[in-house]
Design a protein around this motif. Sequence first.
Motif, PDB file in Angstrom:
ATOM      1  N   PHE A   1     -27.973   4.497   6.592  1.00 55.43           N
ATOM      2  CA  PHE A   1     -29.286   4.649   5.993  1.00 55.43           C
ATOM      3  C   PHE A   1     -30.331   3.828   6.733  1.00 55.43           C
ATOM      4  CE2 PHE A   1     -28.333   1.096   3.186  1.00 55.43           C
ATOM      5  CZ  PHE A   1     -27.012   1.300   2.842  1.00 55.43           C
ATOM      6  N   PRO A   2     -31.567   4.377   6.769  1.00 55.73           N
ATOM      7  CA  PRO A   2     -32.609   3.792   7.615  1.00 55.73           C
ATOM      8  C   PRO A   2     -33.227   2.542   6.991  1.00 55.73           C
ATOM      9  CG  PRO A   2     -33.478   5.661   6.398  1.00 55.73           C
ATOM     10  CD  PRO A   2     -32.022   5.583   6.051  1.00 55.73           C
TER      11      PRO A   2
ATOM     12  N   ILE B   1     -30.361  14.416   4.801  1.00 49.28           N
ATOM     13  CA  ILE B   1     -29.466  13.594   3.966  1.00 49.28           C
ATOM     14  C   ILE B   1     -30.172  12.295   3.564  1.00 49.28           C
ATOM     15  CG2 ILE B   1     -27.330  12.242   3.982  1.00 49.28           C
ATOM     16  CD1 ILE B   1     -26.108  14.422   5.788  1.00 49.28           C
ATOM     17  N   LYS B   2     -30.782  11.669   4.568  1.00 46.24           N
ATOM     18  CA  LYS B   2     -31.490  10.412   4.272  1.00 46.24           C
ATOM     19  C   LYS B   2     -32.553  10.636   3.214  1.00 46.24           C
ATOM     20  CE  LYS B   2     -31.023   8.746   9.013  1.00 46.24           C
ATOM     21  NZ  LYS B   2     -31.787   8.553  10.264  1.00 46.24           N
ATOM     22  N   SER B   3     -33.337  11.679   3.407  1.00 46.89           N
ATOM     23  CA  SER B   3     -34.411  11.964   2.458  1.00 46.89           C
ATOM     24  C   SER B   3     -33.853  12.231   1.063  1.00 46.89           C
ATOM     25  CB  SER B   3     -35.213  13.176   2.940  1.00 46.89           C
ATOM     26  OG  SER B   3     -36.029  13.634   1.888  1.00 46.89           O
ATOM     27  N   GLY B   4     -32.868  13.112   1.004  1.00 48.92           N
ATOM     28  CA  GLY B   4     -32.327  13.502  -0.302  1.00 48.92           C
ATOM     29  C   GLY B   4     -31.847  12.303  -1.100  1.00 48.92           C
ATOM     30  N   ILE B   5     -31.053  11.467  -0.454  1.00 50.10           N
ATOM     31  CA  ILE B   5     -30.476  10.339  -1.191  1.00 50.10           C
ATOM     32  C   ILE B   5     -31.536   9.284  -1.512  1.00 50.10           C
ATOM     33  CG2 ILE B   5     -28.830   8.430  -1.043  1.00 50.10           C
ATOM     34  CD1 ILE B   5     -26.959  10.366   0.466  1.00 50.10           C
TER      35      ILE B   5
ATOM     36  N   GLY C   1     -23.549   3.827  -5.657  1.00 51.68           N
ATOM     37  CA  GLY C   1     -24.460   3.038  -4.828  1.00 51.68           C
ATOM     38  C   GLY C   1     -24.873   3.810  -3.577  1.00 51.68           C
ATOM     39  N   LEU C   2     -25.774   3.205  -2.822  1.00 55.02           N
ATOM     40  CA  LEU C   2     -26.368   3.865  -1.656  1.00 55.02           C
ATOM     41  C   LEU C   2     -25.305   4.324  -0.645  1.00 55.02           C
ATOM     42  CD1 LEU C   2     -29.376   3.833  -2.006  1.00 55.02           C
ATOM     43  CD2 LEU C   2     -29.578   2.242  -0.120  1.00 55.02           C
ATOM     44  N   LYS C   3     -24.457   3.384  -0.252  1.00 56.71           N
ATOM     45  CA  LYS C   3     -23.472   3.717   0.772  1.00 56.71           C
ATOM     46  C   LYS C   3     -22.484   4.764   0.238  1.00 56.71           C
ATOM     47  CE  LYS C   3     -20.489   1.549   4.221  1.00 56.71           C
ATOM     48  NZ  LYS C   3     -19.369   2.458   4.044  1.00 56.71           N
ATOM     49  N   LEU C   4     -22.120   4.621  -1.021  1.00 65.49           N
ATOM     50  CA  LEU C   4     -21.183   5.561  -1.637  1.00 65.49           C
ATOM     51  C   LEU C   4     -21.763   6.974  -1.664  1.00 65.49           C
ATOM     52  CD1 LEU C   4     -18.403   5.510  -2.920  1.00 65.49           C
ATOM     53  CD2 LEU C   4     -19.465   4.911  -5.103  1.00 65.49           C
ATOM     54  N   GLN C   5     -23.042   7.100  -1.871  1.00 65.86           N
ATOM     55  CA  GLN C   5     -23.666   8.428  -1.884  1.00 65.86           C
ATOM     56  C   GLN C   5     -23.622   9.053  -0.484  1.00 65.86           C
ATOM     57  OE1 GLN C   5     -27.106   9.264  -4.140  1.00 65.86           O
ATOM     58  NE2 GLN C   5     -26.763   7.629  -5.626  1.00 65.86           N
TER      59      GLN C   5
ATOM     60  N   ILE D   1     -31.136  -4.658 -11.769  1.00 66.14           N
ATOM     61  CA  ILE D   1     -30.693  -3.479 -11.020  1.00 66.14           C
ATOM     62  C   ILE D   1     -29.821  -4.000  -9.889  1.00 66.14           C
ATOM     63  CG2 ILE D   1     -31.459  -1.458  -9.708  1.00 66.14           C
ATOM     64  CD1 ILE D   1     -34.215  -1.861 -11.212  1.00 66.14           C
ATOM     65  N   ASP D   2     -28.519  -3.725  -9.971  1.00 67.96           N
ATOM     66  CA  ASP D   2     -27.572  -4.251  -8.990  1.00 67.96           C
ATOM     67  C   ASP D   2     -27.186  -3.133  -8.024  1.00 67.96           C
ATOM     68  OD1 ASP D   2     -25.435  -5.283  -7.548  1.00 67.96           O
ATOM     69  OD2 ASP D   2     -24.568  -6.323  -9.268  1.00 67.96           O
ATOM     70  N   ALA D   3     -27.659  -3.245  -6.785  1.00 65.72           N
ATOM     71  CA  ALA D   3     -27.387  -2.221  -5.781  1.00 65.72           C
ATOM     72  C   ALA D   3     -26.209  -2.656  -4.931  1.00 65.72           C
ATOM     73  CB  ALA D   3     -28.636  -1.989  -4.932  1.00 65.72           C
ATOM     74  N   GLY D   4     -25.010  -2.482  -5.481  1.00 66.84           N
ATOM     75  CA  GLY D   4     -23.776  -2.812  -4.774  1.00 66.84           C
ATOM     76  C   GLY D   4     -23.022  -1.529  -4.449  1.00 66.84           C
ATOM     77  N   THR D   5     -21.704  -1.565  -4.535  1.00 66.10           N
ATOM     78  CA  THR D   5     -20.900  -0.362  -4.315  1.00 66.10           C
ATOM     79  C   THR D   5     -21.355   0.710  -5.305  1.00 66.10           C
ATOM     80  OG1 THR D   5     -19.095  -1.874  -3.882  1.00 66.10           O
ATOM     81  CG2 THR D   5     -18.548   0.479  -4.012  1.00 66.10           C
ATOM     82  N   ALA D   6     -21.439   0.300  -6.572  1.00 69.28           N
ATOM     83  CA  ALA D   6     -22.113   1.135  -7.571  1.00 69.28           C
ATOM     84  C   ALA D   6     -23.525   0.586  -7.744  1.00 69.28           C
ATOM     85  CB  ALA D   6     -21.356   1.079  -8.888  1.00 69.28           C
ATOM     86  N   LEU D   7     -24.408   1.419  -8.288  1.00 72.16           N
ATOM     87  CA  LEU D   7     -25.747   0.930  -8.617  1.00 72.16           C
ATOM     88  C   LEU D   7     -25.800   0.865 -10.140  1.00 72.16           C
ATOM     89  CD1 LEU D   7     -28.842   2.143  -6.694  1.00 72.16           C
ATOM     90  CD2 LEU D   7     -29.032   1.424  -9.052  1.00 72.16           C
TER      91      LEU D   7
END
Length: 248
Positions: free
Chosen positions: A165-166, A181-185, A145-149, A120-126
């Motif tokens: 993100f926290p 937003i934090k929760s949703g993503i 990915g996380l930041k992109l979302q 599982i690669d969590a980069g720009t894309a996941l």
Amino acid sequence: MTFTKSIEWLALVIGNSHLHWGYFKNGFLHSCWDTHYYNKPINNLILPSEVLLANIPNTLPLIVASVVPEQTAMWREYSNVNIIEISDIPINNLYFNMGIDRALAVFGAGITYSFPCLVIDAGTALTFTGVDQHSTFIGGAILPGLKLQFDSLSNKIQTLPNVDFPKRLPCQWSGNTMEAIKSGIIYTIVSGIKTFIDNWLISYPRSHIILTGGDSIILYNYFIETDSNNFRKLKVDRNLIFWGIKSI
Ligand SMILES: Nc1ncnc2c1ncn2[C@@H]1O[C@H](COP(=O)(O)OP(=O)(O)O)[C@@H](O)[C@H]1O
Ligand SMILES: CC(C)(COP(=O)(O)O)[C@@H](O)C(=O)NCCC(=O)O
Ligand SMILES: [K+]
């Protein structure tokens, strides 16, 4: 193509957010670091000092794995360079336009922890990339990915702010925009990943599962906070791609 390695050499992995560098000496990954893209012309004999750590020679052989074609073209200007292609990776059944980062990471994971494995690669894309016990690629998946979302919400929706993100899991039921937003993503990513892992383990119950990429540690911490028991099989290894490059 075979990749002959000298005593000292550099690996460069070009992702959609960063350049990931590895310096190998005597067969060991001596140091690794990330930089921003370098956007000036590349000299054919000397690597730019801006992207290298101090004390690393700037004329070393360079092996590149890239998922960003413009960047690949730039680094090709360096004379002592080899570019890795999908056909160089000893995994069966890969498709020709699959991301070289995914193929190398899952190969590196198999070499290091044994096959079958799920990366599982969590980069720009996941991305999810699964390979069975015969080193045969089974399949995978790609999502933002996380930041992109986070960025896509604030970029496309006027009323939604950009939030960092926290470090810890947020509260799931939130009473303000930022926390919502934090929760949703985060909760949908964490439960989505869990669904993929559970599904993979039905077919490959003894599989290793390894998280890698820029957001892997933060994601791992979310998992442990949600349900440490369920995620005890999960490992984090930021260097999977380097283990892959070293072994081709
Ligand atoms: N300065 C930064 N710029 C962009 N992303 C960053 C930065 N620092 C950390 N990150 C995190 O790294 C993630 C990207 O991971 P990375 O492995 O660098 O991606 P890629 O391999 O696609 O270049 C982003 O989701 C983000 O959360
Ligand atoms: C899915 C990716 C964009 C991930 O890139 P990254 O987030 O690591 O920068 C990359 O592996 C890629 O361009 N893949 C090609 C399509 C595929 O793998 O099917
Ligand atoms: K990546």
